[in-house]
Design an enzyme around this catalytic site. Structure first.
Site, PDB file in Angstrom:
ATOM      1  CG  ASN A 120      -2.159  -0.892   0.940  1.00  0.00           C
ATOM      2  OD1 ASN A 120      -3.049  -0.529   0.178  1.00  0.00           O
ATOM      3  ND2 ASN A 120      -2.163  -2.073   1.548  1.00  0.00           N
ATOM      4  CG  ASP A 178      -8.851  -2.508  12.801  1.00  0.00           C
ATOM      5  OD1 ASP A 178      -7.978  -1.750  12.337  1.00  0.00           O
ATOM      6  OD2 ASP A 178      -8.646  -3.717  13.016  1.00  0.00           O
ATOM      7  CG  MET A 188       0.776  -5.586  11.369  1.00  0.00           C
ATOM      8  SD  MET A 188      -0.930  -5.554  10.763  1.00  0.00           S
ATOM      9  CE  MET A 188      -1.593  -6.994  11.604  1.00  0.00           C
ATOM     10  CG  HIS A 223      -9.615  -3.539   8.880  1.00  0.00           C
ATOM     11  ND1 HIS A 223      -8.694  -4.137   9.725  1.00  0.00           N
ATOM     12  CD2 HIS A 223     -10.695  -4.360   8.853  1.00  0.00           C
ATOM     13  CE1 HIS A 223      -9.216  -5.267  10.191  1.00  0.00           C
ATOM     14  NE2 HIS A 223     -10.417  -5.430   9.675  1.00  0.00           N
ATOM     15  CG  ASP A 240     -12.736   2.518  20.679  1.00  0.00           C
ATOM     16  OD1 ASP A 240     -12.132   2.344  21.752  1.00  0.00           O
ATOM     17  OD2 ASP A 240     -13.823   3.109  20.596  1.00  0.00           O
ATOM     18  CG  LEU A 266      -0.049   4.414  16.963  1.00  0.00           C
ATOM     19  CD1 LEU A 266      -0.127   5.484  15.883  1.00  0.00           C
ATOM     20  CD2 LEU A 266       1.386   4.278  17.484  1.00  0.00           C
TER      21      LEU A 266
HETATM   22  C1  GRF Z   1      -3.237  -4.727   4.093  1.00  0.00           C
HETATM   23  O1  GRF Z   1      -4.081  -5.745   3.630  1.00  0.00           O
HETATM   24  C2  GRF Z   1      -3.954  -3.821   5.057  1.00  0.00           C
HETATM   25  O2  GRF Z   1      -5.320  -3.717   4.839  1.00  0.00           O
HETATM   26  C3  GRF Z   1      -3.704  -4.488   6.373  1.00  0.00           C
HETATM   27  O3  GRF Z   1      -2.403  -5.012   6.286  1.00  0.00           O
HETATM   28  C4  GRF Z   1      -2.084  -5.264   4.924  1.00  0.00           C
HETATM   29  C5  GRF Z   1      -0.796  -4.560   4.631  1.00  0.00           C
HETATM   30  O4  GRF Z   1      -0.292  -4.875   3.370  1.00  0.00           O
HETATM   31  N1  GRF Z   1      -3.891  -3.542   7.454  1.00  0.00           N
HETATM   32  P1  GRF Z   1       0.963  -4.080   2.794  1.00  0.00           P
HETATM   33  O5  GRF Z   1       2.039  -4.067   3.855  1.00  0.00           O
HETATM   34  O6  GRF Z   1       0.504  -2.703   2.409  1.00  0.00           O
HETATM   35  O7  GRF Z   1       1.401  -4.889   1.596  1.00  0.00           O
END
Ligand code: GRF
Length: 206
Positions: free
Chosen positions: A15, A147, A92, A111, A145, A95
């Site tokens: 991403n 997500d 992951m 998410h 909270d 915070l």
């Molecule tokens: C994604 O699917 C995102 O929605 C989730 O973790 C994944 C991260 O993928 N929170 P990347 O590191 O961007 O490849």
């Protein structure tokens, strides 16, 4: 004017790559990634940043005394780099509310499920296990909270017969890579406003 953003990663950073590519391809994008912060060393996301010439910082989770000091270190690093917003792209770690106080309605998260269904670290696996026929991707502003917070945009992804967590996640990621750069651009251009729990896109009736 480019909005300076910090992108937070923990892993592959696909991403992040989509956002980097969008900033490079679109002179009118309106945002620039000024730093990439990871809680883990050696992850592909950090390599992607380095390949794009973006400064990186590793703030190892294990080296922080607690969640509060980890949050402070992350926010300080982002601010020191001049970032005005945090973009959580596969980050992951959770915070504390301090981050939300320092960047109110200025933290975006992606998410791999349709919030409020299947929050947490295993959104794809949990959706599959539940037997839903449609899941998807959510980009939302972060509140205190997990997500949770005002939803900015969602894309639905059908669950297909025989899907595994990997095959479903791969199709979700295709949509993530379209949606996240588009949302970050809209945010950077000031097209998103938060009214209570609702995000209104400029030009859209509230
Ligand atoms: C994604 O699917 C995102 O929605 C989730 O973790 C994944 C991260 O993928 N929170 P990347 O590191 O961007 O490849």
């Amino acid at each position: 004017m480019q909005l300076p953003i910090a992108v937070l990663v923990s892993g592959s950073g696909s991403n992040l790559q989509a956002i980097i590519d969008a900033t490079a391809a679109d002179p009118d994008y309106g945002a620039a990634v000024v730093i990439v912060i990871s809680d883990r060393p050696g992850v592909r996301g950090l390599e992607r940043a380095a390949e794009a010439g973006i400064p990186t910082r590793v703030i190892p989770w294990q080296e922080s005394a607690d969640r509060a000091s980890f949050t402070k270190a992350v926010c300080d690093a982002a601010e020191d780099a001049g970032a005005a917003a945090l973009v959580l792209a596969g980050f992951m770690r959770i915070l504390t509310k301090d981050a939300v106080d320092r960047f109110p309605n200025r933290i975006l998260n992606i998410h791999p499920a349709l919030i409020p269904s299947f929050p947490g670290a295993h959104g794809v696996r949990d959706a599959l296990a539940h037997g839903v026929k449609v899941t998807g991707v959510t980009v939302h502003f972060v509140d205190e909270d997990v997500d949770h917070g005002p939803i900015i945009a969602q894309t639905a992804v059908p669950v297909l017969t025989g899907d595994t967590e990997e095959s479903l996640h791969a199709r979700i990621q295709i949509e993530e890579h379209k949606l996240f750069p588009e949302v970050v651009k809209a945010f950077a251009k000031g097209r998103l406003s938060v009214e209570g729990n609702t995000v209104v896109w400029e030009g859209e009736e509230s």
